[in-house]
Scaffold this motif. Structure first.
Motif, PDB file in Angstrom:
ATOM      1  N   ASP A   8       0.838  -1.192   0.000  1.00  0.00           N
ATOM      2  CA  ASP A   8       0.000   0.000   0.000  1.00  0.00           C
ATOM      3  C   ASP A   8       0.873   1.241   0.000  1.00  0.00           C
ATOM      4  O   ASP A   8       2.053   1.200   0.381  1.00  0.00           O
ATOM      5  CB  ASP A   8      -0.918   0.025   1.217  1.00  0.00           C
ATOM      6  CG  ASP A   8      -2.131  -0.885   1.051  1.00  0.00           C
ATOM      7  OD1 ASP A   8      -2.328  -1.398  -0.068  1.00  0.00           O
ATOM      8  OD2 ASP A   8      -2.869  -1.078   2.041  1.00  0.00           O
ATOM      9  N   GLY A   9       0.293   2.355  -0.379  1.00  0.00           N
ATOM     10  CA  GLY A   9       1.011   3.615  -0.459  1.00  0.00           C
ATOM     11  C   GLY A   9       1.304   4.248   0.871  1.00  0.00           C
ATOM     12  O   GLY A   9       1.768   5.398   0.929  1.00  0.00           O
ATOM     13  N   ASP A  10       1.047   3.531   1.961  1.00  0.00           N
ATOM     14  CA  ASP A  10       1.416   3.999   3.293  1.00  0.00           C
ATOM     15  C   ASP A  10       2.347   3.006   3.987  1.00  0.00           C
ATOM     16  O   ASP A  10       2.441   2.980   5.205  1.00  0.00           O
ATOM     17  CB  ASP A  10       0.167   4.245   4.149  1.00  0.00           C
ATOM     18  CG  ASP A  10      -0.755   3.032   4.217  1.00  0.00           C
ATOM     19  OD1 ASP A  10      -0.354   1.935   3.785  1.00  0.00           O
ATOM     20  OD2 ASP A  10      -1.896   3.182   4.706  1.00  0.00           O
ATOM     21  N   ILE A  11       3.051   2.185   3.188  1.00  0.00           N
ATOM     22  CA  ILE A  11       4.000   1.213   3.714  1.00  0.00           C
ATOM     23  C   ILE A  11       5.412   1.638   3.296  1.00  0.00           C
ATOM     24  O   ILE A  11       5.808   1.469   2.135  1.00  0.00           O
ATOM     25  CB  ILE A  11       3.706  -0.214   3.197  1.00  0.00           C
ATOM     26  CG1 ILE A  11       2.338  -0.689   3.675  1.00  0.00           C
ATOM     27  CG2 ILE A  11       4.794  -1.188   3.632  1.00  0.00           C
ATOM     28  CD1 ILE A  11       2.265  -1.020   5.156  1.00  0.00           C
ATOM     29  N   VAL A  12       6.151   2.195   4.228  1.00  0.00           N
ATOM     30  CA  VAL A  12       7.528   2.599   3.974  1.00  0.00           C
ATOM     31  C   VAL A  12       8.429   1.380   4.154  1.00  0.00           C
ATOM     32  O   VAL A  12       8.262   0.594   5.093  1.00  0.00           O
ATOM     33  CB  VAL A  12       7.942   3.743   4.910  1.00  0.00           C
ATOM     34  CG1 VAL A  12       9.396   4.132   4.696  1.00  0.00           C
ATOM     35  CG2 VAL A  12       7.038   4.952   4.691  1.00  0.00           C
ATOM     36  N   LEU A  13       9.399   1.219   3.241  1.00  0.00           N
ATOM     37  CA  LEU A  13      10.157  -0.023   3.155  1.00  0.00           C
ATOM     38  C   LEU A  13      11.558   0.090   3.749  1.00  0.00           C
ATOM     39  O   LEU A  13      12.307   1.018   3.408  1.00  0.00           O
ATOM     40  CB  LEU A  13      10.286  -0.441   1.688  1.00  0.00           C
ATOM     41  CG  LEU A  13       8.989  -0.496   0.872  1.00  0.00           C
ATOM     42  CD1 LEU A  13       9.306  -0.920  -0.562  1.00  0.00           C
ATOM     43  CD2 LEU A  13       7.986  -1.430   1.512  1.00  0.00           C
ATOM     44  N   PRO A  14      11.953  -0.864   4.598  1.00  0.00           N
ATOM     45  CA  PRO A  14      13.350  -0.949   5.007  1.00  0.00           C
ATOM     46  C   PRO A  14      14.187  -1.441   3.829  1.00  0.00           C
ATOM     47  O   PRO A  14      13.648  -2.042   2.889  1.00  0.00           O
ATOM     48  CB  PRO A  14      13.317  -1.981   6.141  1.00  0.00           C
ATOM     49  CG  PRO A  14      12.153  -2.857   5.818  1.00  0.00           C
ATOM     50  CD  PRO A  14      11.137  -1.946   5.179  1.00  0.00           C
ATOM     51  N   PRO A  15      15.498  -1.228   3.831  1.00  0.00           N
ATOM     52  CA  PRO A  15      16.337  -1.560   2.681  1.00  0.00           C
ATOM     53  C   PRO A  15      16.318  -3.030   2.262  1.00  0.00           C
ATOM     54  O   PRO A  15      16.583  -3.344   1.105  1.00  0.00           O
ATOM     55  CB  PRO A  15      17.739  -1.147   3.136  1.00  0.00           C
ATOM     56  CG  PRO A  15      17.500  -0.060   4.133  1.00  0.00           C
ATOM     57  CD  PRO A  15      16.252  -0.468   4.856  1.00  0.00           C
ATOM     58  N   SER A  16      15.984  -3.920   3.168  1.00  0.00           N
ATOM     59  CA  SER A  16      16.006  -5.355   2.867  1.00  0.00           C
ATOM     60  C   SER A  16      14.663  -5.880   2.363  1.00  0.00           C
ATOM     61  O   SER A  16      14.521  -7.084   2.107  1.00  0.00           O
ATOM     62  CB  SER A  16      16.395  -6.139   4.132  1.00  0.00           C
ATOM     63  OG  SER A  16      15.458  -5.873   5.179  1.00  0.00           O
ATOM     64  N   PHE A  17      13.670  -5.000   2.193  1.00  0.00           N
ATOM     65  CA  PHE A  17      12.302  -5.451   1.935  1.00  0.00           C
ATOM     66  C   PHE A  17      12.179  -6.269   0.650  1.00  0.00           C
ATOM     67  O   PHE A  17      11.723  -7.412   0.665  1.00  0.00           O
ATOM     68  CB  PHE A  17      11.357  -4.250   1.885  1.00  0.00           C
ATOM     69  CG  PHE A  17       9.917  -4.611   1.646  1.00  0.00           C
ATOM     70  CD1 PHE A  17       9.087  -4.916   2.714  1.00  0.00           C
ATOM     71  CD2 PHE A  17       9.383  -4.655   0.370  1.00  0.00           C
ATOM     72  CE1 PHE A  17       7.752  -5.264   2.520  1.00  0.00           C
ATOM     73  CE2 PHE A  17       8.064  -5.000   0.150  1.00  0.00           C
ATOM     74  CZ  PHE A  17       7.254  -5.312   1.228  1.00  0.00           C
ATOM     75  N   VAL A  18      12.558  -5.678  -0.473  1.00  0.00           N
ATOM     76  CA  VAL A  18      12.415  -6.379  -1.752  1.00  0.00           C
ATOM     77  C   VAL A  18      13.267  -7.640  -1.759  1.00  0.00           C
ATOM     78  O   VAL A  18      12.829  -8.708  -2.222  1.00  0.00           O
ATOM     79  CB  VAL A  18      12.785  -5.450  -2.927  1.00  0.00           C
ATOM     80  CG1 VAL A  18      12.848  -6.228  -4.239  1.00  0.00           C
ATOM     81  CG2 VAL A  18      11.773  -4.318  -3.042  1.00  0.00           C
ATOM     82  N   ALA A  19      14.484  -7.558  -1.232  1.00  0.00           N
ATOM     83  CA  ALA A  19      15.368  -8.725  -1.183  1.00  0.00           C
ATOM     84  C   ALA A  19      14.734  -9.869  -0.398  1.00  0.00           C
ATOM     85  O   ALA A  19      14.854 -11.038  -0.790  1.00  0.00           O
ATOM     86  CB  ALA A  19      16.715  -8.343  -0.572  1.00  0.00           C
ATOM     87  N   SER A  20      14.050  -9.562   0.694  1.00  0.00           N
ATOM     88  CA  SER A  20      13.408 -10.599   1.506  1.00  0.00           C
ATOM     89  C   SER A  20      12.334 -11.329   0.711  1.00  0.00           C
ATOM     90  O   SER A  20      12.213 -12.557   0.785  1.00  0.00           O
ATOM     91  CB  SER A  20      12.800  -9.994   2.768  1.00  0.00           C
ATOM     92  OG  SER A  20      13.798  -9.511   3.634  1.00  0.00           O
TER      93      SER A  20
END
Length: 263
Positions: free
Chosen positions: A91-103
């Motif tokens: 969602d457009g209110d979910i800020v991602l930590p740097p490892s998010f996509v990699a996880s």
């Protein structure tokens, strides 16, 4: 494996800006970002147009008219534009930590989809994130589900598990193979108004034989505080969900294949 990150949004460009900024700091970048816009005003379009000039990866704006809460159709519209083999939806209110996509990428496996977790931020912490575009620290105040800030490969392998139910479904953080989405014809466009469209979609995936991996200690997002959406449509949407449960359906008629560019 090409990945498409789909971000839903509606009239909150400040949050969307913070989320899109967090995408740039991913240890593994998605191959494209698609904004699933459910009818936002022109200020959101202006933000995206400006970012498209310098964004280092493909940034696509998928927009539909504002005629009510149509998250299911908005996601389908974005999915129809996706070039990736693997789809991550937030969602457009979910800020991602740097490892998010990699996880999500590292845990992607044929025959399963992923349900990720979230850290809930209070109003004060949300305002700080919106102002400074930073990721909260585990020790800071204003966090709920604080354990979800922990990203640890060993803990994740111990506590992540196959959980084949729609319990704790959160479409604000999920990922799927595009082929599996197409197999069940995506989300059901009959869902209008808040609620249950994600659970119904998950149940059709499960009915089709796809497992759900509940991902722990990896791939969590930071959920910004906002007022809750209206629940007025729940009775109708609950009935649609019950129909899928009783029929053990794997396919919806009014889904991805009904998306038309003119809508």
């Amino acid at each position: 494996m090409k990945t498409s990150l789909i971000i839903t949004t509606y009239n909150w460009k400040e949050a969307l800006s913070a989320v899109l900024d967090s995408v740039l700091y991913q240890s593994i970048l998605p191959d494209e970002v698609i904004i699933a816009d459910d009818g936002s005003r022109d200020d959101t379009k202006k933000l995206i147009n400006e970012l498209q000039k310098e964004y280092p990866i493909s940034l696509i704006h998928s927009w539909q008219a504002d005629i009510g809460f149509r998250a299911a159709e908005s996601r389908n519209r974005a999915i129809s534009k996706a070039n990736g083999d693997y789809i991550i939806i937030i969602d457009g209110d979910i800020v991602l930590p740097p490892s998010f996509v990699a996880s999500h990428v590292n845990n992607a496996k044929q025959g399963q989809f992923i349900q990720g977790g979230r850290v809930l931020l209070n109003k004060e912490r949300t305002n700080e994130v919106l102002k400074r575009h930073i990721i909260p620290k585990i020790w800071q105040s204003g966090l709920k589900n604080r354990h979800n800030t922990i990203n640890c490969k060993q803990l994740s392998s111990m506590f992540s598990k196959i959980s084949n139910s729609d319990r704790s479904t959160r479409s604000c953080n999920m990922s799927f193979w595009l082929s599996d989405i197409k197999k069940v014809n995506g989300f059901n466009n009959d869902f209008v108004g808040w609620g249950r469209e994600d659970s119904e979609f998950v149940l059709r995936l499960l009915n089709s034989g796809v497992n759900r991996l509940y991902l722990k200690f990896a791939g969590a997002g930071y959920h910004l505080y906002h007022k809750e959406n209206s629940r007025m449509s729940l009775p109708k949407n609950d009935q649609l969900l019950k129909n899928t449960i009783s029929s053990k359906s794997t396919y919806c008629e009014n889904g991805l294949n009904e998306i038309k560019e003119t809508k």
